[in-house]
Design a protein around this motif. Structure first.
Motif, PDB file in Angstrom:
ATOM      1  N   ARG A 100     -61.626 -15.638  -1.736  1.00 50.59           N
ATOM      2  CA  ARG A 100     -60.304 -15.956  -1.450  1.00 50.59           C
ATOM      3  C   ARG A 100     -59.859 -17.074  -0.533  1.00 50.59           C
ATOM      4  N   ALA A 101     -59.308 -18.048  -0.596  1.00 51.71           N
ATOM      5  CA  ALA A 101     -58.910 -19.019   0.469  1.00 51.71           C
ATOM      6  C   ALA A 101     -57.127 -18.957   0.667  1.00 51.71           C
ATOM      7  N   ASP A 102     -56.645 -18.991   2.077  1.00 53.91           N
ATOM      8  CA  ASP A 102     -55.468 -18.611   2.536  1.00 53.91           C
ATOM      9  C   ASP A 102     -55.513 -20.050   3.611  1.00 53.91           C
ATOM     10  N   VAL A 103     -54.417 -21.072   2.941  1.00 51.53           N
ATOM     11  CA  VAL A 103     -54.474 -22.232   3.571  1.00 51.53           C
ATOM     12  C   VAL A 103     -52.870 -22.512   4.077  1.00 51.53           C
ATOM     13  N   ARG A 104     -52.815 -23.160   5.175  1.00 50.34           N
ATOM     14  CA  ARG A 104     -51.486 -23.209   5.994  1.00 50.34           C
ATOM     15  C   ARG A 104     -51.134 -24.638   6.631  1.00 50.34           C
ATOM     16  N   THR A 105     -49.945 -24.853   6.570  1.00 53.82           N
ATOM     17  CA  THR A 105     -49.751 -26.209   7.124  1.00 53.82           C
ATOM     18  C   THR A 105     -48.289 -26.283   7.382  1.00 53.82           C
ATOM     19  N   THR A 106     -47.737 -26.839   8.412  1.00 55.36           N
ATOM     20  CA  THR A 106     -46.272 -27.471   8.530  1.00 55.36           C
ATOM     21  C   THR A 106     -46.206 -28.966   8.117  1.00 55.36           C
ATOM     22  N   GLY A 107     -45.508 -29.274   7.108  1.00 55.55           N
ATOM     23  CA  GLY A 107     -45.726 -30.753   6.603  1.00 55.55           C
ATOM     24  C   GLY A 107     -44.687 -31.013   5.445  1.00 55.55           C
ATOM     25  N   LYS A 108     -44.868 -32.042   4.860  1.00 56.04           N
ATOM     26  CA  LYS A 108     -44.184 -32.478   4.039  1.00 56.04           C
ATOM     27  C   LYS A 108     -44.660 -32.303   2.428  1.00 56.04           C
ATOM     28  N   THR A 109     -45.699 -31.753   2.507  1.00 54.57           N
ATOM     29  CA  THR A 109     -46.443 -31.445   1.143  1.00 54.57           C
ATOM     30  C   THR A 109     -47.141 -30.199   0.916  1.00 54.57           C
ATOM     31  N   GLY A 110     -47.583 -29.416  -0.076  1.00 56.53           N
ATOM     32  CA  GLY A 110     -48.009 -28.192  -0.029  1.00 56.53           C
ATOM     33  C   GLY A 110     -49.392 -28.311  -0.003  1.00 56.53           C
ATOM     34  N   VAL A 111     -50.278 -27.296   0.151  1.00 54.53           N
ATOM     35  CA  VAL A 111     -51.424 -26.917   0.307  1.00 54.53           C
ATOM     36  C   VAL A 111     -52.275 -26.362  -1.009  1.00 54.53           C
ATOM     37  N   GLU A 112     -51.772 -26.313  -2.081  1.00 54.43           N
ATOM     38  CA  GLU A 112     -52.390 -25.449  -2.968  1.00 54.43           C
ATOM     39  C   GLU A 112     -53.699 -26.175  -3.450  1.00 54.43           C
ATOM     40  N   MET A 113     -53.762 -27.656  -3.135  1.00 54.74           N
ATOM     41  CA  MET A 113     -55.054 -28.219  -3.886  1.00 54.74           C
ATOM     42  C   MET A 113     -56.211 -27.936  -2.891  1.00 54.74           C
ATOM     43  N   GLU A 114     -55.697 -27.850  -1.680  1.00 50.99           N
ATOM     44  CA  GLU A 114     -56.637 -27.512  -0.562  1.00 50.99           C
ATOM     45  C   GLU A 114     -57.273 -26.125  -0.592  1.00 50.99           C
ATOM     46  N   ALA A 115     -56.249 -25.238  -0.938  1.00 54.09           N
ATOM     47  CA  ALA A 115     -56.727 -23.734  -1.119  1.00 54.09           C
ATOM     48  C   ALA A 115     -57.722 -23.721  -2.394  1.00 54.09           C
ATOM     49  N   LEU A 116     -57.363 -24.348  -3.527  1.00 56.88           N
ATOM     50  CA  LEU A 116     -58.087 -24.208  -4.620  1.00 56.88           C
ATOM     51  C   LEU A 116     -59.654 -25.090  -4.536  1.00 56.88           C
ATOM     52  N   THR A 117     -59.564 -26.225  -3.664  1.00 56.91           N
ATOM     53  CA  THR A 117     -60.864 -27.065  -3.356  1.00 56.91           C
ATOM     54  C   THR A 117     -61.704 -26.177  -2.355  1.00 56.91           C
ATOM     55  N   ALA A 118     -60.882 -25.215  -1.664  1.00 58.98           N
ATOM     56  CA  ALA A 118     -61.794 -24.499  -0.526  1.00 58.98           C
ATOM     57  C   ALA A 118     -62.510 -23.331  -1.398  1.00 58.98           C
ATOM     58  N   VAL A 119     -61.973 -22.957  -2.301  1.00 59.09           N
ATOM     59  CA  VAL A 119     -62.712 -21.819  -2.944  1.00 59.09           C
ATOM     60  C   VAL A 119     -63.847 -22.200  -3.879  1.00 59.09           C
ATOM     61  N   SER A 120     -63.504 -23.284  -4.492  1.00 60.46           N
ATOM     62  CA  SER A 120     -64.301 -23.838  -5.271  1.00 60.46           C
ATOM     63  C   SER A 120     -65.766 -24.280  -4.503  1.00 60.46           C
ATOM     64  N   VAL A 121     -65.364 -25.211  -3.543  1.00 56.74           N
ATOM     65  CA  VAL A 121     -66.610 -25.538  -2.757  1.00 56.74           C
ATOM     66  C   VAL A 121     -67.547 -24.235  -2.228  1.00 56.74           C
ATOM     67  N   ALA A 122     -66.777 -23.198  -1.619  1.00 56.44           N
ATOM     68  CA  ALA A 122     -67.375 -22.158  -1.289  1.00 56.44           C
ATOM     69  C   ALA A 122     -67.939 -21.351  -2.310  1.00 56.44           C
ATOM     70  N   ALA A 123     -67.724 -21.306  -3.640  1.00 54.40           N
ATOM     71  CA  ALA A 123     -68.425 -20.805  -4.705  1.00 54.40           C
ATOM     72  C   ALA A 123     -69.495 -21.624  -4.914  1.00 54.40           C
ATOM     73  N   LEU A 124     -69.287 -22.848  -4.887  1.00 49.04           N
ATOM     74  CA  LEU A 124     -70.539 -24.034  -5.298  1.00 49.04           C
ATOM     75  C   LEU A 124     -71.547 -23.761  -4.219  1.00 49.04           C
ATOM     76  N   THR A 125     -71.362 -23.177  -2.952  1.00 48.24           N
ATOM     77  CA  THR A 125     -72.009 -23.206  -1.827  1.00 48.24           C
ATOM     78  C   THR A 125     -72.820 -21.827  -2.035  1.00 48.24           C
ATOM     79  N   VAL A 126     -72.240 -20.903  -2.553  1.00 49.60           N
ATOM     80  CA  VAL A 126     -72.983 -19.778  -2.810  1.00 49.60           C
ATOM     81  C   VAL A 126     -74.223 -19.896  -3.919  1.00 49.60           C
ATOM     82  N   TYR A 127     -73.545 -20.594  -4.956  1.00 43.60           N
ATOM     83  CA  TYR A 127     -74.322 -20.816  -5.997  1.00 43.60           C
ATOM     84  C   TYR A 127     -75.604 -21.545  -5.442  1.00 43.60           C
ATOM     85  N   ASP A 128     -75.680 -22.455  -4.694  1.00 40.13           N
ATOM     86  CA  ASP A 128     -76.446 -23.214  -4.262  1.00 40.13           C
ATOM     87  C   ASP A 128     -77.661 -22.629  -3.187  1.00 40.13           C
TER      88      ASP A 128
END
Length: 177
Positions: A100-128
């Protein structure tokens, strides 16, 4: 009701959405993915006995790095000044690891893609890190659990079974704990 795709211009060509007029707001997104594997693979990961070393610690760093570089990977994402990224590793014996990833910012656009990318790359790293002992691992589903902030308001998955307000199903398992 027709859905407007904001990343397409009037001619249907891809574009990066102009967010310059949007106000800065506090934003947060939580995403997760699941790895399914053989029970002995999960045991090796949790005991620190992976063939390439500290699996969860390496995956945690990879996930943070991925969140920070999402704009370089996903063509229409904006570079975002991320104010916080945390990853949790939740073992579900005998054969699952939830990331699970929890991503935060203060800005003009959200961080949904950053949270999804974080868990995806973490999972690929575990696989590797453990593919030498289990090439049959499966990753997914990968999903957004919740997001807050911005014009579109808050979102929370309706199908979270037994989850608390933060989307947690069981206590966090962080590297070193």
């Amino acid at each position: 009701m027709a859905v407007e795709l904001t990343h397409l211009d009037e001619s249907g060509r891809p574009r990066m959405v102009d967010v310059s007029e949007k106000p800065d707001t506090d934003r947060r997104a939580v995403a997760e993915t699941t790895l399914r594997m053989r029970p002995e693979t999960l045991e090796a990961i949790l005991s620190g006995g992976g063939p390439k070393g500290a699996v969860l610690e390496t995956a945690q760093v990879a996930g943070v790095m991925a969140a920070k570089r999402t704009w370089e990977l996903i063509p229409m994402c904006h570079p975002i000044p991320i104010t916080g990224v945390s990853l949790s590793f939740l073992p579900e014996p005998p054969d699952r690891l939830v990331i699970r990833a929890d991503v935060r910012t203060t800005g003009k656009t959200g961080v949904e893609m950053e949270a999804l990318t974080a868990v995806s790359v973490a999972a690929l790293t575990v696989y590797d890190m453990v593919k030498a002992i289990d090439r049959g691992m499966e990753i997914g589903p990968t999903r957004l659990l919740q997001k807050s902030g911005g014009k579109s308001g808050d979102f929370r998955r309706e199908d979270l079974e037994g989850s608390g307000a933060d989307g947690a199903r069981s206590p966090d398992r962080r590297p070193g704990s």
